[in-house]
Design a protein around this motif. Structure first.
Motif, mmCIF file in Angstrom:
data_model
loop_
_atom_site.group_PDB
_atom_site.id
_atom_site.type_symbol
_atom_site.label_atom_id
_atom_site.label_comp_id
_atom_site.label_asym_id
_atom_site.label_seq_id
_atom_site.Cartn_x
_atom_site.Cartn_y
_atom_site.Cartn_z
ATOM 1 N N LYS A 1 -11.673 -2.546 2.163
ATOM 2 C CA LYS A 1 -11.156 -2.388 0.829
ATOM 3 C C LYS A 1 -11.943 -2.659 -0.286
ATOM 4 O O LYS A 1 -13.174 -3.109 0.059
ATOM 5 N N THR B 1 2.713 1.942 -3.388
ATOM 6 C CA THR B 1 1.794 2.500 -4.243
ATOM 7 C C THR B 1 1.639 3.828 -4.169
ATOM 8 O O THR B 1 1.606 4.615 -4.987
ATOM 9 N N LEU B 2 1.619 4.180 -2.920
ATOM 10 C CA LEU B 2 1.225 5.683 -2.487
ATOM 11 C C LEU B 2 2.229 6.418 -2.990
ATOM 12 O O LEU B 2 2.261 7.384 -3.616
ATOM 13 N N TYR C 1 -3.879 5.128 -8.575
ATOM 14 C CA TYR C 1 -3.483 4.237 -7.436
ATOM 15 C C TYR C 1 -3.864 2.873 -7.593
ATOM 16 O O TYR C 1 -3.275 1.821 -7.337
ATOM 17 N N ILE C 2 -5.346 2.643 -7.729
ATOM 18 C CA ILE C 2 -5.934 1.451 -7.979
ATOM 19 C C ILE C 2 -5.332 0.565 -9.177
ATOM 20 O O ILE C 2 -5.090 -0.630 -8.925
ATOM 21 N N LEU D 1 1.007 -1.220 -0.083
ATOM 22 C CA LEU D 1 0.003 0.036 0.123
ATOM 23 C C LEU D 1 0.734 1.342 0.118
ATOM 24 O O LEU D 1 0.604 2.358 -0.895
ATOM 25 N N TYR E 1 -1.784 -0.512 -7.966
ATOM 26 C CA TYR E 1 -1.783 -1.663 -6.689
ATOM 27 C C TYR E 1 -2.392 -2.759 -7.216
ATOM 28 O O TYR E 1 -1.889 -3.630 -6.824
ATOM 29 N N ALA F 1 -7.988 3.659 0.202
ATOM 30 C CA ALA F 1 -6.999 4.372 -0.832
ATOM 31 C C ALA F 1 -7.164 5.831 -0.873
ATOM 32 O O ALA F 1 -6.175 6.542 -0.986
#
Length: 227
Positions: free
Chosen positions: A114, A23-24, A76-77, A20, A80, A49
């Motif tokens: 999530k 990815t951020l 992001y999605i 997580l 990720y 997110a």
């Protein structure tokens, strides 16, 4: 009547923080912002997110228009999804605990904030999805945690009943959700909450999954969990 054990996902079943946060940082760097050290960002995890992105922006002392945050969320999605299980792993002792409860006839389920498809994907890649009768996420129902409907509907979808259910989680959101639903809650103290779970009023606290059977037995001896 089979009892039901409902788990949160991030910080409870699976240690997902490294993927997580990684990815951020990819998304922040695309915006020419500073990546965050893991030890600073881990406490930002656990609320979805979009909140994570907003906290990453705040840590950089900047804001972005809603449309830009929406784009960052989509990016992001996408990233990720491709890296969802690079470093994420079940917490120690989890598999043995799941095996025990399954052998005792318990229904197992997941109630997380999530997104559902990400939750199913992650658990599938870790070869865990088939263990759960229901995997419900932030977009499964009209409500999400801490609304108790998210939890009670997860139990119903899994084939259980509220009166014979317990929850396992790592955060204030999980504890508040279970309390609002009238369901006992076991908190793990190895998750991502910045507030010690002992201060949040759970019915029991465990530090390792080898303590879960004992905690559940003490809370609901009527459900006859074998030691």
């Amino acid at each position: 009547m089979r009892p039901t054990l409902v788990f949160d996902l991030d910080g409870t079943l699976i240690d997902t923080a490294h993927d997580l946060v990684a990815t951020l940082n990819v998304i922040l760097e695309r915006e020419n912002l500073t990546a965050l050290p893991f030890e600073n960002a881990v406490s930002m995890v656990g609320h979805g997110a979009r909140v994570l992105i907003e906290r990453g922006l705040a840590a950089n002392a900047v804001t972005r228009e809603a449309a830009i945050v929406d784009r960052m969320f989509d990016d992001y999605i996408a990233h990720y999804t491709d890296h969802i299980a690079d470093l994420s792993r079940p917490y120690p002792g989890l598999i043995a605990a799941l095996d025990h409860f399954a052998a005792e006839g318990w229904i197992l389920a997941v109630c997380t904030n999530k997104l559902e498809h990400l939750s199913v994907d992650l658990l599938g890649r870790l070869d865990l999805a088939s263990r759960f009768a229901a995997i419900c996420g932030a977009d499964t129902f009209l409500a999400r945690k801490p609304d108790p409907i998210a939890l009670t509907e997860t139990i119903r979808r899994a084939g259980g009943v509220r009166e014979a259910a317990l929850m396992v989680g790592d955060s204030k959101t999980d504890i508040d959700t279970a309390k609002a639903a009238g369901i006992p809650v076991v908190a793990v103290d190895f998750g991502y909450t910045p507030i010690p779970v002992t201060e949040l009023g759970p019915d029991a606290v465990i530090s390792h999954y080898d303590e879960l059977v004992g905690a559940v037995t003490r809370l609901r001896p009527d459900l006859a969990v074998a030691r």
